[in-house]
Design a protein around this motif. Structure first.
Motif, PDB file in Angstrom:
ATOM      1  N   GLN A   1      -0.713 -27.385  -1.188  1.00  0.00           N
ATOM      2  CA  GLN A   1       0.065 -26.745  -1.326  1.00  0.00           C
ATOM      3  C   GLN A   1       0.722 -26.866  -3.428  1.00  0.00           C
ATOM      4  N   MET A   2       1.587 -25.546  -3.139  1.00  0.00           N
ATOM      5  CA  MET A   2       2.324 -25.497  -4.137  1.00  0.00           C
ATOM      6  C   MET A   2       3.818 -25.940  -4.421  1.00  0.00           C
ATOM      7  N   GLY A   3       3.965 -25.709  -5.700  1.00  0.00           N
ATOM      8  CA  GLY A   3       5.219 -26.943  -6.332  1.00  0.00           C
ATOM      9  C   GLY A   3       6.693 -25.944  -5.504  1.00  0.00           C
TER      10      GLY A   3
ATOM     11  N   GLU B   1      10.493 -24.676  -1.853  1.00  0.00           N
ATOM     12  CA  GLU B   1       9.087 -24.712  -1.839  1.00  0.00           C
ATOM     13  C   GLU B   1       8.031 -24.397  -0.241  1.00  0.00           C
TER      14      GLU B   1
ATOM     15  N   GLY C   1       1.808 -21.599   0.395  1.00  0.00           N
ATOM     16  CA  GLY C   1       1.004 -21.356  -1.284  1.00  0.00           C
ATOM     17  C   GLY C   1       1.517 -19.974  -1.631  1.00  0.00           C
TER      18      GLY C   1
ATOM     19  N   TYR D   1       6.892 -20.563 -10.205  1.00  0.00           N
ATOM     20  CA  TYR D   1       6.302 -21.118  -9.266  1.00  0.00           C
ATOM     21  C   TYR D   1       5.560 -21.707 -10.279  1.00  0.00           C
ATOM     22  N   TYR D   2       5.940 -22.835  -9.254  1.00  0.00           N
ATOM     23  CA  TYR D   2       5.770 -24.584  -9.840  1.00  0.00           C
ATOM     24  C   TYR D   2       3.976 -24.954  -9.384  1.00  0.00           C
ATOM     25  N   TYR D   3       3.237 -26.032  -9.301  1.00  0.00           N
ATOM     26  CA  TYR D   3       2.420 -26.193  -9.442  1.00  0.00           C
ATOM     27  C   TYR D   3       2.611 -28.104  -9.544  1.00  0.00           C
ATOM     28  N   PRO D   4       1.778 -29.209  -9.006  1.00  0.00           N
ATOM     29  CA  PRO D   4       0.960 -28.889  -7.909  1.00  0.00           C
ATOM     30  C   PRO D   4       2.455 -29.329  -7.087  1.00  0.00           C
ATOM     31  N   GLY D   5       2.042 -29.340  -5.485  1.00  0.00           N
ATOM     32  CA  GLY D   5       2.890 -29.494  -4.919  1.00  0.00           C
ATOM     33  C   GLY D   5       2.656 -31.033  -4.450  1.00  0.00           C
TER      34      GLY D   5
ATOM     35  N   LEU E   1       3.971 -18.824 -13.568  1.00  0.00           N
ATOM     36  CA  LEU E   1       3.543 -20.299 -14.163  1.00  0.00           C
ATOM     37  C   LEU E   1       2.960 -21.781 -14.124  1.00  0.00           C
TER      38      LEU E   1
ATOM     39  N   PRO F   1       3.255 -25.515 -14.867  1.00  0.00           N
ATOM     40  CA  PRO F   1       3.045 -27.215 -13.666  1.00  0.00           C
ATOM     41  C   PRO F   1       3.915 -27.986 -13.991  1.00  0.00           C
TER      42      PRO F   1
END
Length: 368
Positions: free
Chosen positions: A159-161, A217, A220, A236-240, A301, A303
């Motif tokens: 999933q996304m963060g 959160e 995705g 929009y952060y990543y990773p989850g 986006l 990280p």
């Protein structure tokens, strides 16, 4: 042959055939009795991919039993709220639910391990552990103590963060942050100053829009676009890291499950595993286009940087140590997952990782 003897014998044979036919219908009916069950989902119908896994499973069960075993699927709130799904099954209000086990970690931390184990397995590893590593049986040893029998029925993949109103550049940026985050991950982030909130999917947008929370959160790009989070949070952060793979389960009231004929149990299990595979396939098809559209609409986006990830990893290990010391059921399952993950990453860094990395380089250079 004597004509009268032949007719007499034929008549006896015909009577026997008729008797066999008469016996066949009720015998078949006994082997395939009718069941009509209700399933309450933890998700709204608008989230067609995650909600749809239960519909996919139910359709398979109905088809495989010739309509004799029907599971009626209800969205969150139609019978009980989404976060009360397990209670409704264990107390017999409904026969089944489709949910994320970790929503109920407050009852017992072991519920977390059925959905996602922070900083541990990806979805491919989860499925290997469930099916070939004895994971489903091990989880059911625990679920049975809660009056439940459960099988994997969906996975989101990594999933996304999540969505944040402000950038997260340092650990200090997490301090005081009010974040909607499901399950055990909230306990981890609380060590870093986050104020975790557990809010059902259909209620998140309003909370973010009103400023009740600062970040959220969910899953995705495909679901997040449907929920409109990009309209009220920019980053929009990543990773989850708390959900390298997030498994959903179809949970059945244990008493009702034990009333099923054995072949119905097998059909139900197989249908759940089909729902499990098809849900992730749908996300994998839908997420790429949704991500491109979110970025085109202004999503930024980002990280999580190495310092933030390292702090989260250290906090996660602290929580594991605390819970393992206090909860033998949790420790038994966690130790099994950890042992498998250690070996699985040895293999995947040679196979999946090197292949995927090379192909991504081709994509970035315009050769793919």
């Amino acid at each position: 042959m004597d004509r009268r003897s032949f007719i007499k014998k034929a008549g006896v044979a015909g009577a026997g055939a008729a008797a066999a036919t008469a016996l066949a219908a009720p015998a078949i009916a006994q082997e395939n009795p009718k069941f009509t069950w209700r399933l309450t989902s933890s998700f709204p119908k608008s989230l067609d991919t995650i909600y749809g896994a239960a519909e996919t499973m139910a359709a398979r069960v109905k088809e495989a039993t010739g309509g004799n075993f029907e599971i009626q699927v209800f969205a969150a709130g139609e019978i009980v709220p989404g976060l009360q799904a397990v209670d409704a099954v264990s107390d017999g209000t409904v026969e089944m639910c489709h949910t994320a086990s970790y929503y109920f970690w407050g009852k017992d931390a072991t519920f977390q391990l059925g959905t996602a184990t922070p900083f541990l397995m990806n979805s491919r590893m989860q499925n290997a552990w469930f099916i070939e590593g004895g994971g489903t049986d091990m989880l059911n040893e625990f679920y049975n103590t809660q009056g439940l029998q459960a099988y994997p029925c969906g996975n989101t993949g990594a999933q996304m963060g999540g969505w944040f109103r402000k950038e997260i550049n340092t650990i200090e940026d997490l301090n005081g942050l009010k974040m909607r985050i499901g399950g055990f991950a909230g306990k981890i982030l609380a060590k870093l100053g986050v104020a975790p909130q557990q809010i059902a999917g259909g209620d998140i947008y309003a909370a973010l829009e009103k400023g009740t929370i600062d970040a959220t959160e969910w899953v995705g790009p495909y679901d997040d676009q449907k929920l409109g989070f990009n309209k009220v949070a920019k980053y929009y952060y990543y990773p989850g890291w708390w959900e390298g793979g997030a498994a959903l389960h179809a949970m059945t009231n244990l008493g009702k499950y034990n009333e099923l004929p054995e072949h119905y149990k097998t059909i139900l299990q197989d249908a759940c595993y089909f729902g499990n595979a098809s849900m992730q396939a749908r996300y994998d098809m839908k997420n790429p286009a949704a991500l491109k559209q979110l970025v085109a609409d202004g999503a930024v986006l980002r990280p999580f940087n190495q310092d933030v990830l390292d702090a989260c990893y250290a906090a996660t290990q602290e929580v594991y140590a605390e819970v393992n010391a206090a909860n033998p059921a949790f420790k038994k399952i966690y130790d099994s997952q950890l042992a498998y993950a250690k070996d699985a990453y040895l293999w995947q860094q040679l196979s999946e990782y090197t292949f995927d990395t090379y192909m991504m380089i081709q994509q970035r250079s315009g050769k793919l």
